[in-house]
Write a protein that holds these residues in place. Structure first.
Motif, mmCIF file in Angstrom:
data_model
loop_
_atom_site.group_PDB
_atom_site.id
_atom_site.type_symbol
_atom_site.label_atom_id
_atom_site.label_comp_id
_atom_site.label_asym_id
_atom_site.label_seq_id
_atom_site.Cartn_x
_atom_site.Cartn_y
_atom_site.Cartn_z
ATOM 1 N N VAL A 173 0.837 -1.201 0.000
ATOM 2 C CA VAL A 173 0.000 0.000 0.000
ATOM 3 C C VAL A 173 0.870 1.248 0.000
ATOM 4 O O VAL A 173 0.625 2.207 -0.740
ATOM 5 N N LYS A 174 1.912 1.246 0.836
ATOM 6 C CA LYS A 174 2.799 2.406 0.916
ATOM 7 C C LYS A 174 3.496 2.671 -0.414
ATOM 8 O O LYS A 174 3.764 3.820 -0.785
ATOM 9 N N ALA A 175 3.758 1.604 -1.171
ATOM 10 C CA ALA A 175 4.397 1.774 -2.473
ATOM 11 C C ALA A 175 3.472 2.450 -3.473
ATOM 12 O O ALA A 175 3.935 3.063 -4.445
ATOM 13 N N ARG A 176 2.153 2.359 -3.251
ATOM 14 C CA ARG A 176 1.184 2.955 -4.174
ATOM 15 C C ARG A 176 0.608 4.271 -3.675
ATOM 16 O O ARG A 176 -0.109 4.948 -4.417
ATOM 17 N N ASP A 177 0.889 4.633 -2.413
ATOM 18 C CA ASP A 177 0.351 5.858 -1.836
ATOM 19 C C ASP A 177 1.480 6.601 -1.126
ATOM 20 O O ASP A 177 1.998 6.119 -0.111
ATOM 21 N N PRO A 180 1.300 8.222 3.415
ATOM 22 C CA PRO A 180 1.586 7.723 4.775
ATOM 23 C C PRO A 180 3.080 7.761 5.088
ATOM 24 O O PRO A 180 3.920 7.549 4.224
ATOM 25 N N ARG A 181 3.388 8.005 6.358
ATOM 26 C CA ARG A 181 4.783 8.060 6.797
ATOM 27 C C ARG A 181 5.228 6.767 7.469
ATOM 28 O O ARG A 181 6.414 6.564 7.694
ATOM 29 N N SER A 182 4.259 5.900 7.790
ATOM 30 C CA SER A 182 4.606 4.657 8.463
ATOM 31 C C SER A 182 3.519 3.625 8.215
ATOM 32 O O SER A 182 2.415 3.946 7.758
ATOM 33 N N ARG A 183 3.835 2.359 8.562
ATOM 34 C CA ARG A 183 2.828 1.307 8.450
ATOM 35 C C ARG A 183 1.674 1.541 9.416
ATOM 36 O O ARG A 183 0.528 1.206 9.116
ATOM 37 N N TRP A 184 1.949 2.111 10.587
ATOM 38 C CA TRP A 184 0.904 2.346 11.577
ATOM 39 C C TRP A 184 -0.167 3.272 11.016
ATOM 40 O O TRP A 184 -1.359 3.092 11.287
ATOM 41 N N GLU A 185 0.244 4.240 10.250
ATOM 42 C CA GLU A 185 -0.718 5.166 9.658
ATOM 43 C C GLU A 185 -1.637 4.450 8.671
ATOM 44 O O GLU A 185 -2.833 4.721 8.607
ATOM 45 N N ILE A 186 -1.077 3.509 7.913
ATOM 46 C CA ILE A 186 -1.867 2.777 6.920
ATOM 47 C C ILE A 186 -2.924 1.913 7.600
ATOM 48 O O ILE A 186 -3.995 1.668 7.031
ATOM 49 N N LEU A 187 -2.646 1.475 8.807
ATOM 50 C CA LEU A 187 -3.603 0.635 9.523
ATOM 51 C C LEU A 187 -4.927 1.346 9.790
ATOM 52 O O LEU A 187 -5.934 0.699 10.074
ATOM 53 N N PHE A 188 -4.948 2.667 9.696
ATOM 54 C CA PHE A 188 -6.182 3.410 9.899
ATOM 55 C C PHE A 188 -6.947 3.635 8.594
ATOM 56 O O PHE A 188 -8.022 4.230 8.617
#
Length: 234
Positions: free
Chosen positions: A12-16, A19-27
């Motif tokens: 997900v981070k590679a496509r967006d 986000p600055r961290s994995r924790w942010e993506i969890l939301f």
């Protein structure tokens, strides 16, 4: 399990880039919607349909994303933002990205029996915001669909689809008389030779014929009406 979750969050981070961290993506609502769908789909395959629907409705309430429990979804599926609908017989491959307000919708089965009604999305497909993918069509691998596009036919691998294909149709009387037409889709018309055409074209031709007949009747009427006499008789 944690390695798979980390791998998904990294995809997900590679496509967006936001986000600055994995924790942010969890939301992200898309992450929650996918996780809850995995549970609902497992219940659906176990024929626990009520529980599957319960999880589905809870997920929709929480995320504003409606994924039917029967939909089959591959790895690293990412819905960026929400308000997306995925139908029951949709099949989604790996590494697919969908933006907000997308519908993977169905069409009315001609035999009235539910079957494969929703799209099949190949691997690495990107679907822009507001796009409508309708019917049991296939989007090939690496296909791209632009924002607000309406796709109702198969898309070759690697193709980019833009624009919409809406058109006006004349609904046949036998269809109009029915109490309910699933998905609002009606058949196309046929010309005198049995060729399938747009109903609006057939209507325009019939309108021209009617206008010509009216003009002919008016001309005939004017020829048959005697001229009016003016003044009074002596």
């Amino acid at each position: 399990m944690f390695d798979r979750l980390k791998g998904y969050l990294d995809s997900v981070k590679a496509r967006d880039p936001s986000p600055r961290s994995r924790w942010e993506i969890l939301f992200y609502p898309g992450v929650w919607a996918l996780g809850l769908h995995r549970v609902a789909h497992w219940l659906y395959e176990a024929k626990l349909y009520f529980l599957a629907r319960f999880v589905n409705h809870f997920s929709r309430f929480l995320t504003a994303i409606d994924i039917h429990p029967g939909a089959e979804i591959g790895k690293n599926f990412f819905i960026d933002h929400g308000f997306t609908v995925v139908g029951e017989t949709a099949q989604i491959g790996d590494n697919v990205t969908i933006y907000q307000n997308v519908t993977l919708g169905g069409t009315n089965p001609t035999n009235g029996v539910g079957g494969k009604r929703h799209p099949t999305i190949g691997d690495n497909v990107i679907i822009g915001s507001g796009a409508q993918i309708i019917g049991p069509i296939t989007l090939g691998e690496r296909a791209r669909v632009g924002a607000n596009a309406v796709v109702v036919e198969d898309v070759p691998a690697g193709a980019t689809m833009v624009g919409f294909k809406a058109r006006s149709t004349l609904i046949p009387a036998e269809e109009w008389m029915r109490e309910f037409i699933p998905y609002g889709i009606t058949p196309e018309c046929e010309d005198a030779e049995g060729n399938r055409i747009d109903c609006i074209e057939k209507l325009e031709v019939e309108l021209k014929v009617l206008k010509a007949e009216i003009e002919a009747l008016k001309a005939e009427h004017e020829l048959n009406v005697p001229p009016q006499r003016s003044g009074t008789d002596d």
